[in-house]
Design a protein around this motif. Structure first.
Motif, PDB file in Angstrom:
ATOM      1  N   PHE A  12       0.833  -1.247   0.044  1.00 37.66           N
ATOM      2  CA  PHE A  12       0.100   0.047   0.079  1.00 37.66           C
ATOM      3  C   PHE A  12       0.812   1.341  -0.032  1.00 37.66           C
ATOM      4  O   PHE A  12       0.655   2.297  -0.933  1.00 37.66           O
ATOM      5  CB  PHE A  12      -0.815   0.057   1.191  1.00 37.66           C
ATOM      6  CG  PHE A  12      -1.514   1.152   1.332  1.00 37.66           C
ATOM      7  CD1 PHE A  12      -2.859   1.522   0.437  1.00 37.66           C
ATOM      8  CD2 PHE A  12      -1.336   2.029   2.477  1.00 37.66           C
ATOM      9  CE1 PHE A  12      -3.253   2.854   0.658  1.00 37.66           C
ATOM     10  CE2 PHE A  12      -1.969   3.415   2.481  1.00 37.66           C
ATOM     11  CZ  PHE A  12      -3.135   3.766   1.472  1.00 37.66           C
ATOM     12  N   LEU A  13       2.015   1.315   0.979  1.00 38.65           N
ATOM     13  CA  LEU A  13       2.798   2.528   1.063  1.00 38.65           C
ATOM     14  C   LEU A  13       3.538   2.715  -0.336  1.00 38.65           C
ATOM     15  O   LEU A  13       3.526   3.790  -0.986  1.00 38.65           O
ATOM     16  CB  LEU A  13       3.778   2.332   2.207  1.00 38.65           C
ATOM     17  CG  LEU A  13       3.180   2.432   3.501  1.00 38.65           C
ATOM     18  CD1 LEU A  13       4.234   2.097   4.506  1.00 38.65           C
ATOM     19  CD2 LEU A  13       2.638   3.853   3.488  1.00 38.65           C
ATOM     20  N   ILE A  14       4.021   1.710  -0.967  1.00 38.12           N
ATOM     21  CA  ILE A  14       4.872   1.761  -2.308  1.00 38.12           C
ATOM     22  C   ILE A  14       3.814   2.034  -3.453  1.00 38.12           C
ATOM     23  O   ILE A  14       4.153   2.999  -4.167  1.00 38.12           O
ATOM     24  CB  ILE A  14       5.420   0.412  -2.767  1.00 38.12           C
ATOM     25  CG1 ILE A  14       6.646   0.250  -1.579  1.00 38.12           C
ATOM     26  CG2 ILE A  14       6.037   0.523  -3.997  1.00 38.12           C
ATOM     27  CD1 ILE A  14       7.200  -1.066  -1.648  1.00 38.12           C
ATOM     28  N   ASN A  26      11.500   7.014  -4.848  1.00 41.20           N
ATOM     29  CA  ASN A  26      11.111   5.721  -4.212  1.00 41.20           C
ATOM     30  C   ASN A  26      11.977   4.717  -3.873  1.00 41.20           C
ATOM     31  O   ASN A  26      11.671   4.048  -2.658  1.00 41.20           O
ATOM     32  CB  ASN A  26      10.500   4.835  -5.639  1.00 41.20           C
ATOM     33  CG  ASN A  26       9.152   5.305  -6.369  1.00 41.20           C
ATOM     34  OD1 ASN A  26       8.356   5.735  -5.503  1.00 41.20           O
ATOM     35  ND2 ASN A  26       8.988   5.201  -7.639  1.00 41.20           N
ATOM     36  N   GLU A  27      13.243   4.876  -3.989  1.00 37.30           N
ATOM     37  CA  GLU A  27      14.074   4.344  -3.242  1.00 37.30           C
ATOM     38  C   GLU A  27      14.355   4.332  -1.510  1.00 37.30           C
ATOM     39  O   GLU A  27      14.597   3.782  -0.937  1.00 37.30           O
ATOM     40  CB  GLU A  27      15.573   4.267  -3.758  1.00 37.30           C
ATOM     41  CG  GLU A  27      15.883   3.503  -5.057  1.00 37.30           C
ATOM     42  CD  GLU A  27      15.548   2.268  -4.871  1.00 37.30           C
ATOM     43  OE1 GLU A  27      16.228   1.407  -3.964  1.00 37.30           O
ATOM     44  OE2 GLU A  27      14.798   1.563  -5.897  1.00 37.30           O
ATOM     45  N   PHE A  28      14.152   5.931  -1.396  1.00 41.07           N
ATOM     46  CA  PHE A  28      13.829   6.431  -0.183  1.00 41.07           C
ATOM     47  C   PHE A  28      13.077   5.598   0.665  1.00 41.07           C
ATOM     48  O   PHE A  28      13.022   5.270   1.691  1.00 41.07           O
ATOM     49  CB  PHE A  28      13.676   7.937   0.075  1.00 41.07           C
ATOM     50  CG  PHE A  28      13.261   8.400   1.222  1.00 41.07           C
ATOM     51  CD1 PHE A  28      14.352   8.518   2.114  1.00 41.07           C
ATOM     52  CD2 PHE A  28      11.961   8.642   1.690  1.00 41.07           C
ATOM     53  CE1 PHE A  28      14.273   8.973   3.510  1.00 41.07           C
ATOM     54  CE2 PHE A  28      11.893   8.991   2.941  1.00 41.07           C
ATOM     55  CZ  PHE A  28      12.618   9.353   3.964  1.00 41.07           C
ATOM     56  N   LEU A  29      11.845   5.570  -0.147  1.00 42.24           N
ATOM     57  CA  LEU A  29      10.549   4.658   0.365  1.00 42.24           C
ATOM     58  C   LEU A  29      11.043   3.407   0.838  1.00 42.24           C
ATOM     59  O   LEU A  29      10.617   2.862   1.978  1.00 42.24           O
ATOM     60  CB  LEU A  29       9.606   4.641  -0.400  1.00 42.24           C
ATOM     61  CG  LEU A  29       8.165   4.399   0.182  1.00 42.24           C
ATOM     62  CD1 LEU A  29       7.847   5.135   1.382  1.00 42.24           C
ATOM     63  CD2 LEU A  29       6.969   4.538  -0.731  1.00 42.24           C
ATOM     64  N   HIS A  30      11.707   2.599   0.022  1.00 37.08           N
ATOM     65  CA  HIS A  30      12.143   1.348   0.203  1.00 37.08           C
ATOM     66  C   HIS A  30      13.013   1.155   1.716  1.00 37.08           C
ATOM     67  O   HIS A  30      12.796   0.272   2.655  1.00 37.08           O
ATOM     68  CB  HIS A  30      12.880   0.644  -0.804  1.00 37.08           C
ATOM     69  CG  HIS A  30      12.022   0.311  -1.930  1.00 37.08           C
ATOM     70  ND1 HIS A  30      12.536   0.396  -3.318  1.00 37.08           N
ATOM     71  CD2 HIS A  30      10.558   0.426  -2.170  1.00 37.08           C
ATOM     72  CE1 HIS A  30      11.612   0.193  -4.173  1.00 37.08           C
ATOM     73  NE2 HIS A  30      10.182   0.064  -3.506  1.00 37.08           N
ATOM     74  N   THR A  69      16.967  -6.901   3.078  1.00 34.09           N
ATOM     75  CA  THR A  69      18.052  -6.020   3.126  1.00 34.09           C
ATOM     76  C   THR A  69      18.812  -6.321   1.834  1.00 34.09           C
ATOM     77  O   THR A  69      19.528  -5.089   1.322  1.00 34.09           O
ATOM     78  CB  THR A  69      18.830  -6.271   4.366  1.00 34.09           C
ATOM     79  OG1 THR A  69      17.899  -6.195   5.678  1.00 34.09           O
ATOM     80  CG2 THR A  69      20.142  -5.397   4.795  1.00 34.09           C
ATOM     81  N   PHE A  70      19.329  -7.318   1.589  1.00 39.83           N
ATOM     82  CA  PHE A  70      19.957  -7.528   0.484  1.00 39.83           C
ATOM     83  C   PHE A  70      19.432  -7.186  -0.682  1.00 39.83           C
ATOM     84  O   PHE A  70      20.206  -6.346  -1.722  1.00 39.83           O
ATOM     85  CB  PHE A  70      20.378  -8.925   0.141  1.00 39.83           C
ATOM     86  CG  PHE A  70      21.310  -9.471  -0.902  1.00 39.83           C
ATOM     87  CD1 PHE A  70      22.552  -9.103  -0.943  1.00 39.83           C
ATOM     88  CD2 PHE A  70      20.545  -9.994  -2.078  1.00 39.83           C
ATOM     89  CE1 PHE A  70      23.675  -9.369  -2.029  1.00 39.83           C
ATOM     90  CE2 PHE A  70      21.505 -10.260  -3.231  1.00 39.83           C
ATOM     91  CZ  PHE A  70      22.933  -9.964  -3.149  1.00 39.83           C
ATOM     92  N   ALA A  71      18.223  -7.480  -0.988  1.00 41.62           N
ATOM     93  CA  ALA A  71      17.400  -6.621  -2.275  1.00 41.62           C
ATOM     94  C   ALA A  71      17.417  -5.306  -2.283  1.00 41.62           C
ATOM     95  O   ALA A  71      17.768  -4.889  -3.652  1.00 41.62           O
ATOM     96  CB  ALA A  71      15.924  -7.082  -2.140  1.00 41.62           C
ATOM     97  N   VAL A  72      17.526  -4.535  -1.171  1.00 43.63           N
ATOM     98  CA  VAL A  72      17.225  -3.094  -1.273  1.00 43.63           C
ATOM     99  C   VAL A  72      18.928  -2.804  -1.641  1.00 43.63           C
ATOM    100  O   VAL A  72      19.051  -1.670  -2.300  1.00 43.63           O
ATOM    101  CB  VAL A  72      16.842  -2.344   0.017  1.00 43.63           C
ATOM    102  CG1 VAL A  72      17.069  -1.005  -0.035  1.00 43.63           C
ATOM    103  CG2 VAL A  72      15.275  -2.733  -0.070  1.00 43.63           C
ATOM    104  N   LEU A  73      19.830  -3.195  -0.772  1.00 41.66           N
ATOM    105  CA  LEU A  73      21.264  -2.711  -1.130  1.00 41.66           C
ATOM    106  C   LEU A  73      21.754  -3.160  -2.117  1.00 41.66           C
ATOM    107  O   LEU A  73      22.612  -2.463  -2.798  1.00 41.66           O
ATOM    108  CB  LEU A  73      21.854  -3.374   0.401  1.00 41.66           C
ATOM    109  CG  LEU A  73      21.602  -2.530   1.533  1.00 41.66           C
ATOM    110  CD1 LEU A  73      22.393  -3.446   2.751  1.00 41.66           C
ATOM    111  CD2 LEU A  73      21.570  -1.209   1.730  1.00 41.66           C
ATOM    112  N   ALA A  74      21.488  -4.128  -3.029  1.00 37.94           N
ATOM    113  CA  ALA A  74      22.283  -4.790  -3.923  1.00 37.94           C
ATOM    114  C   ALA A  74      21.351  -4.472  -5.555  1.00 37.94           C
ATOM    115  O   ALA A  74      21.627  -5.290  -6.408  1.00 37.94           O
ATOM    116  CB  ALA A  74      22.263  -6.274  -3.767  1.00 37.94           C
TER     117      ALA A  74
END
Length: 118
Positions: A12-14, A26-30, A69-74
């Protein structure tokens, strides 16, 4: 309710962020969702493990958090499809751990969700 919250609140947030797409990246939101999800989930996983001594649920949940965490950072390495795939997979691991923990709570009729029992 917890499973529905875990499934739908981040989505919902995304999805609803389209109205602020010009002001918030959008990356900030993630990152913001991850910053909230990690401590909340870690607290729940540790508390569940202390109450029920089910290491497998703790491992499933922790692995899910690592995947998130890996999904967002990589994302730059694994690409957008890789990020989305790992995010869904990590979320499913976290949801499964929360679901199994809740199921054990109901079977044992424990009061581990009562904050006064800490």
């Amino acid at each position: 309710i917890c499973v529905l919250h875990c499934l739908f609140m981040p989505s919902f947030l995304i999805l609803s962020s389209w109205f602020v797409a010009f002001s918030i990246d959008n990356e900030f939101l993630h990152y913001a969702i991850l910053i909230v999800a990690i401590p909340v989930s870690a607290f729940a996983l540790v508390r569940g493990y202390k109450s029920h001594n089910k290491l497998s649920y703790f491992v499933f949940g922790s692995f899910g958090l690592l995947l998130l965490t890996f999904a967002v950072l990589a994302e730059s390495i694994i690409g957008e499809i890789g990020e989305k795939s790992l995010t869904v997979l990590g979320s499913l691991f976290v949801i499964y751990a929360h679901y199994k923990n809740h199921k054990v709570c109901k079977e044992l009729d424990c009061d581990c969700h009562n904050l006064e029992s800490s």
